[in-house]
Design a protein around this motif. Sequence first.
Motif, short mmCIF file in Angstrom:
data_model
loop_
_atom_site.label_atom_id
_atom_site.label_comp_id
_atom_site.label_asym_id
_atom_site.label_seq_id
_atom_site.Cartn_x
_atom_site.Cartn_y
_atom_site.Cartn_z
N GLU A 94 0.82 -1.22 0.00
CA GLU A 94 0.00 0.00 0.00
C GLU A 94 0.85 1.27 0.00
OE1 GLU A 94 -3.93 1.20 2.39
OE2 GLU A 94 -2.15 1.03 3.64
N LYS A 95 2.03 1.22 0.60
CA LYS A 95 2.91 2.40 0.67
C LYS A 95 3.96 2.43 -0.45
CE LYS A 95 1.02 3.87 4.45
NZ LYS A 95 0.20 5.03 4.48
N ASP A 96 3.81 1.54 -1.41
CA ASP A 96 4.73 1.49 -2.54
C ASP A 96 4.50 2.72 -3.43
OD1 ASP A 96 6.04 0.90 -4.98
OD2 ASP A 96 5.66 -1.23 -4.75
N PRO A 97 5.57 3.42 -3.83
CA PRO A 97 5.38 4.56 -4.73
C PRO A 97 4.78 4.15 -6.08
CG PRO A 97 7.71 4.33 -4.12
CD PRO A 97 6.96 3.23 -3.44
N LEU A 98 4.86 2.85 -6.40
CA LEU A 98 4.26 2.36 -7.65
C LEU A 98 2.85 1.83 -7.46
CD1 LEU A 98 7.41 0.49 -9.00
CD2 LEU A 98 6.59 2.76 -9.61
N HIS A 99 2.30 2.05 -6.29
CA HIS A 99 0.96 1.56 -5.96
C HIS A 99 -0.08 1.96 -7.01
CE1 HIS A 99 -2.96 1.95 -3.86
NE2 HIS A 99 -2.60 0.79 -3.31
N ASP A 100 -0.14 3.24 -7.34
CA ASP A 100 -1.13 3.72 -8.31
C ASP A 100 -0.91 3.11 -9.69
OD1 ASP A 100 -2.18 5.24 -6.26
OD2 ASP A 100 -1.31 7.12 -6.96
N ASP A 101 0.34 2.97 -10.09
CA ASP A 101 0.64 2.34 -11.38
C ASP A 101 0.17 0.88 -11.39
OD1 ASP A 101 1.86 4.62 -12.44
OD2 ASP A 101 3.79 4.06 -11.57
N SER A 102 0.34 0.21 -10.27
CA SER A 102 -0.12 -1.19 -10.17
C SER A 102 -1.62 -1.27 -10.35
CB SER A 102 0.28 -1.78 -8.81
OG SER A 102 1.67 -1.78 -8.66
N TRP A 103 -2.35 -0.36 -9.71
CA TRP A 103 -3.80 -0.35 -9.85
C TRP A 103 -4.23 -0.07 -11.30
CZ3 TRP A 103 -7.41 -2.35 -6.99
CH2 TRP A 103 -7.15 -2.59 -5.65
N ARG A 104 -3.55 0.87 -11.94
CA ARG A 104 -3.90 1.16 -13.34
C ARG A 104 -3.65 -0.07 -14.22
NH1 ARG A 104 -2.31 6.29 -11.77
NH2 ARG A 104 -0.12 5.99 -12.22
N PHE A 105 -2.56 -0.76 -13.98
CA PHE A 105 -2.26 -1.99 -14.73
C PHE A 105 -3.36 -3.03 -14.49
CE2 PHE A 105 -0.32 -6.24 -14.74
CZ PHE A 105 0.02 -6.32 -16.09
N LEU A 106 -3.73 -3.24 -13.24
CA LEU A 106 -4.79 -4.20 -12.91
C LEU A 106 -6.10 -3.84 -13.62
CD1 LEU A 106 -3.99 -4.55 -9.14
CD2 LEU A 106 -4.12 -6.46 -10.73
N GLU A 107 -6.45 -2.57 -13.60
CA GLU A 107 -7.69 -2.12 -14.26
C GLU A 107 -7.66 -2.43 -15.76
OE1 GLU A 107 -7.82 2.00 -13.19
OE2 GLU A 107 -8.68 1.56 -11.21
N ARG A 108 -6.53 -2.20 -16.40
CA ARG A 108 -6.42 -2.50 -17.84
C ARG A 108 -6.58 -3.99 -18.10
NH1 ARG A 108 -1.35 0.83 -20.21
NH2 ARG A 108 -2.63 2.33 -21.31
N MET A 109 -5.97 -4.80 -17.24
CA MET A 109 -6.06 -6.25 -17.42
C MET A 109 -7.50 -6.74 -17.22
SD MET A 109 -3.08 -7.10 -18.37
CE MET A 109 -2.85 -8.85 -18.13
N VAL A 110 -8.19 -6.17 -16.27
CA VAL A 110 -9.60 -6.54 -16.03
C VAL A 110 -10.44 -6.15 -17.25
CG1 VAL A 110 -11.64 -6.00 -14.65
CG2 VAL A 110 -9.46 -6.50 -13.52
N LEU A 111 -10.20 -4.97 -17.80
CA LEU A 111 -10.93 -4.54 -19.00
C LEU A 111 -10.70 -5.49 -20.17
CD1 LEU A 111 -10.47 -0.67 -18.91
CD2 LEU A 111 -12.59 -1.95 -18.55
N LEU A 112 -9.52 -6.08 -20.21
CA LEU A 112 -9.20 -7.05 -21.27
C LEU A 112 -9.70 -8.46 -20.92
CD1 LEU A 112 -5.55 -5.92 -22.05
CD2 LEU A 112 -7.53 -5.72 -23.57
N LYS A 113 -10.37 -8.57 -19.76
CA LYS A 113 -10.90 -9.86 -19.29
C LYS A 113 -9.80 -10.90 -19.09
CE LYS A 113 -15.50 -9.11 -21.28
NZ LYS A 113 -15.71 -7.96 -20.56
N LYS A 114 -8.66 -10.43 -18.62
CA LYS A 114 -7.54 -11.31 -18.35
C LYS A 114 -7.69 -11.93 -16.96
CE LYS A 114 -4.52 -11.83 -20.63
NZ LYS A 114 -4.27 -12.84 -21.62
N ASP A 115 -7.09 -13.09 -16.80
CA ASP A 115 -7.10 -13.80 -15.52
C ASP A 115 -6.03 -13.16 -14.63
OD1 ASP A 115 -6.98 -15.54 -13.39
OD2 ASP A 115 -6.49 -17.30 -14.57
#
Length: 78
Positions: free
Chosen positions: A14-35
């Motif tokens: 949660e305190k990772d400076p890349l936290h927000d980037d990780s969430w954006r990546f996850l959101e893109r993968m979900v939109l692509l219906k990836k596992d």
Amino acid sequence: MLAKLPPMRVIIGEKDPLHDDSWRFLERMVLLKKDIKKIVYHHLPHAFMSYEHTVGYKIIIEDCVEFIRELLAKADSK
């Protein structure tokens, strides 16, 4: 390019400076219906798995082992 990625599991501090980037990546993968699945560890910094003295270290390792087992089972079922 993201559509070609295999199933994946992501752990985030949660305190990772890349936290927000990780969430954006996850959101893109979900939109692509990836596992993809995630676990967010509260109050942990970047590279928290490098610190053996991290509170909950054994639980984090167990979570990672479970993720690996899950991915290997998926690969074996194909």
